[in-house]
Design a protein around this motif. Sequence first.
Motif, mmCIF file in Angstrom:
data_model
loop_
_atom_site.group_PDB
_atom_site.id
_atom_site.type_symbol
_atom_site.label_atom_id
_atom_site.label_comp_id
_atom_site.label_asym_id
_atom_site.label_seq_id
_atom_site.Cartn_x
_atom_site.Cartn_y
_atom_site.Cartn_z
ATOM 1 N N HIS A 99 -68.999 47.590 14.071
ATOM 2 C CA HIS A 99 -69.534 47.554 12.713
ATOM 3 C C HIS A 99 -68.468 47.014 11.762
ATOM 4 O O HIS A 99 -67.287 47.323 11.889
ATOM 5 C CB HIS A 99 -69.967 48.943 12.247
ATOM 6 N N ARG A 100 -68.928 46.207 10.826
ATOM 7 C CA ARG A 100 -68.072 45.711 9.745
ATOM 8 C C ARG A 100 -68.183 46.672 8.565
ATOM 9 O O ARG A 100 -69.272 47.026 8.136
ATOM 10 C CB ARG A 100 -68.508 44.305 9.347
ATOM 11 N N ILE A 101 -67.044 47.064 8.010
ATOM 12 C CA ILE A 101 -66.969 47.850 6.780
ATOM 13 C C ILE A 101 -66.365 46.972 5.693
ATOM 14 O O ILE A 101 -65.340 46.316 5.918
ATOM 15 C CB ILE A 101 -66.087 49.109 6.962
ATOM 16 N N VAL A 102 -66.996 46.940 4.519
ATOM 17 C CA VAL A 102 -66.456 46.232 3.363
ATOM 18 C C VAL A 102 -66.545 47.177 2.170
ATOM 19 O O VAL A 102 -67.584 47.801 1.938
ATOM 20 C CB VAL A 102 -67.232 44.944 3.045
ATOM 21 N N ALA A 103 -65.461 47.284 1.386
ATOM 22 C CA ALA A 103 -65.465 48.193 0.243
ATOM 23 C C ALA A 103 -64.442 47.745 -0.794
ATOM 24 O O ALA A 103 -63.343 47.315 -0.429
ATOM 25 C CB ALA A 103 -65.132 49.617 0.691
ATOM 26 N N PRO A 104 -64.781 47.837 -2.094
ATOM 27 C CA PRO A 104 -63.775 47.602 -3.134
ATOM 28 C C PRO A 104 -62.763 48.731 -3.149
ATOM 29 O O PRO A 104 -63.120 49.901 -2.966
ATOM 30 C CB PRO A 104 -64.601 47.561 -4.427
ATOM 31 N N VAL A 105 -61.504 48.379 -3.354
ATOM 32 C CA VAL A 105 -60.425 49.376 -3.325
ATOM 33 C C VAL A 105 -59.438 49.062 -4.437
ATOM 34 O O VAL A 105 -59.436 47.979 -5.020
ATOM 35 C CB VAL A 105 -59.702 49.376 -1.960
ATOM 36 N N SER A 106 -58.566 49.999 -4.705
ATOM 37 C CA SER A 106 -57.524 49.775 -5.704
ATOM 38 C C SER A 106 -56.429 48.907 -5.116
ATOM 39 O O SER A 106 -56.275 48.800 -3.894
ATOM 40 C CB SER A 106 -56.931 51.106 -6.153
ATOM 41 N N ASP A 107 -55.672 48.280 -5.995
ATOM 42 C CA ASP A 107 -54.578 47.432 -5.534
ATOM 43 C C ASP A 107 -53.477 48.236 -4.858
ATOM 44 O O ASP A 107 -52.636 47.691 -4.163
ATOM 45 C CB ASP A 107 -53.983 46.645 -6.703
ATOM 46 N N GLN A 108 -53.475 49.547 -5.086
ATOM 47 C CA GLN A 108 -52.454 50.398 -4.479
ATOM 48 C C GLN A 108 -52.990 51.111 -3.234
ATOM 49 O O GLN A 108 -52.557 52.209 -2.895
ATOM 50 C CB GLN A 108 -51.968 51.453 -5.492
ATOM 51 N N SER A 109 -53.939 50.509 -2.570
ATOM 52 C CA SER A 109 -54.516 51.155 -1.393
ATOM 53 C C SER A 109 -53.468 51.289 -0.286
ATOM 54 O O SER A 109 -52.569 50.460 -0.169
ATOM 55 C CB SER A 109 -55.708 50.357 -0.872
ATOM 56 N N PRO A 110 -53.574 52.331 0.530
ATOM 57 C CA PRO A 110 -52.616 52.540 1.621
ATOM 58 C C PRO A 110 -52.848 51.535 2.744
ATOM 59 O O PRO A 110 -53.766 50.718 2.669
ATOM 60 C CB PRO A 110 -52.940 53.972 2.071
ATOM 61 N N PRO A 111 -52.024 51.570 3.791
ATOM 62 C CA PRO A 111 -52.220 50.662 4.921
ATOM 63 C C PRO A 111 -53.648 50.749 5.464
ATOM 64 O O PRO A 111 -54.280 51.814 5.447
ATOM 65 C CB PRO A 111 -51.190 51.157 5.947
ATOM 66 N N LEU A 112 -54.169 49.633 5.976
ATOM 67 C CA LEU A 112 -55.567 49.556 6.423
ATOM 68 C C LEU A 112 -55.698 50.135 7.827
ATOM 69 O O LEU A 112 -55.987 49.440 8.795
ATOM 70 C CB LEU A 112 -56.036 48.100 6.364
ATOM 71 N N SER A 113 -55.521 51.424 7.917
ATOM 72 C CA SER A 113 -55.548 52.140 9.192
ATOM 73 C C SER A 113 -56.935 52.705 9.455
ATOM 74 O O SER A 113 -57.823 52.691 8.591
ATOM 75 C CB SER A 113 -54.545 53.292 9.153
ATOM 76 N N ALA A 114 -57.114 53.281 10.644
ATOM 77 C CA ALA A 114 -58.367 53.967 10.959
ATOM 78 C C ALA A 114 -58.597 55.125 10.000
ATOM 79 O O ALA A 114 -59.734 55.373 9.566
ATOM 80 C CB ALA A 114 -58.320 54.466 12.404
ATOM 81 N N GLU A 115 -57.528 55.829 9.630
ATOM 82 C CA GLU A 115 -57.658 56.966 8.719
ATOM 83 C C GLU A 115 -58.125 56.510 7.335
ATOM 84 O O GLU A 115 -58.936 57.184 6.686
ATOM 85 C CB GLU A 115 -56.315 57.691 8.593
#
Length: 380
Positions: free
Chosen positions: A215-231
């Motif tokens: 599955h593809r996940i797409v979401a708007p996030v803040s510029d200070q988002s953490p690493p793009l991990s599973a968590e």
Amino acid sequence: MNTTDVLVVGAGPTGLTLSTALSQQGVDVTVVDRLAAGANTSRAVAIAARTLEVLEGLGVSARLTKEGIHVPRFSIRQRDQILMPIDFSALPTKYPYTLTISQAATEQVLLDRLAEVGTEVLRPTAVTAVSEGEQGPVATFDDGDSVSARYVVGCDGMHSTVRDQARIAYRGHAYSESFALADVHLQGGAPADEIVLFFAGAGLLVLVPLPGGVHRIVAPVSDQSPPLSAEFFQRLLDTRAFGPGRLQVVGDPIWASEFRIHHRVVDSYRAGHVLVVGDAAHVHSPAGGQGMNLGIQDATVLADVLVRVLGGASDDLLDDFGKARRPIAKQVLRLTDRLTRLATLPRIARPARNAAISLASAVPGARRALAWRLSGLVYR
């Protein structure tokens, strides 16, 4: 100096479609791309019904539909509540669904067909300059080589060198939000036959089924988002999708990226013997999955026009092409802009937004109109 009828710069879906359409009609085409073979990721994943219709002329639609997933439904939800259901299954087309397939697979199908009609992509080869020569435009490459063409077409994306060299204005803006995306394996009953746009208090999330149980996940996030991990993506699912614990990310993301989206369109698709199509001509939010589809449709129309012009018809037809395609691009930009602004409303406005969408859903004509527009059939 080498010569060619048409130099196509960029071998993404738009450039490959244009090159294949021209090659199979006997046009001498040279195709270059700055990336090495295989330097690709899944990126765009939705092929609309109208795009599959126009790709029939290239002989690739059956191959694509065999490899991808046929998704007949699109819905806007708040948790389990369906705010607006969109059903493609009743549309008057051979393809009453959205086809979901990785862009890498789409490009491979198009590359295979291009090879079948006798043309190969020269890579890695980057265009560094385009100038006007005695016989037409001359493109210079990063290895010092050059080619003279009757026409050069930039299919080289938002940061198009061809567009910049032709001094074609590209007007618009960047959105303030960044977007994160990932391809992941999920447990918990993620829809396998439906693209879902979740409107939650915490923000938007799009969930798209892909081949192979991905599955593809797409979401708007803040510029200070953490690493793009599973968590990180698990937290997005818990706060924006069905609710905490309903869907579980299994293992690390197959692929993940963060990007800033733009809203731009060129003043003109043509400057003399240079043209631009696809993301080189227009770029917009991924909301609605329209970008790759618009570029492929640009390419199939332009191929027919170029064949006529190369055969002796007036090159005024190329101006007519731009005048016809630019309003369509602007329509798509308006649609995706509205969807993006709805998705990124301040938290305080989101309950009212969800209520308004639910009310609009009660009008069958509204659902039908959106289905026609998302499927691209409105542009027949």
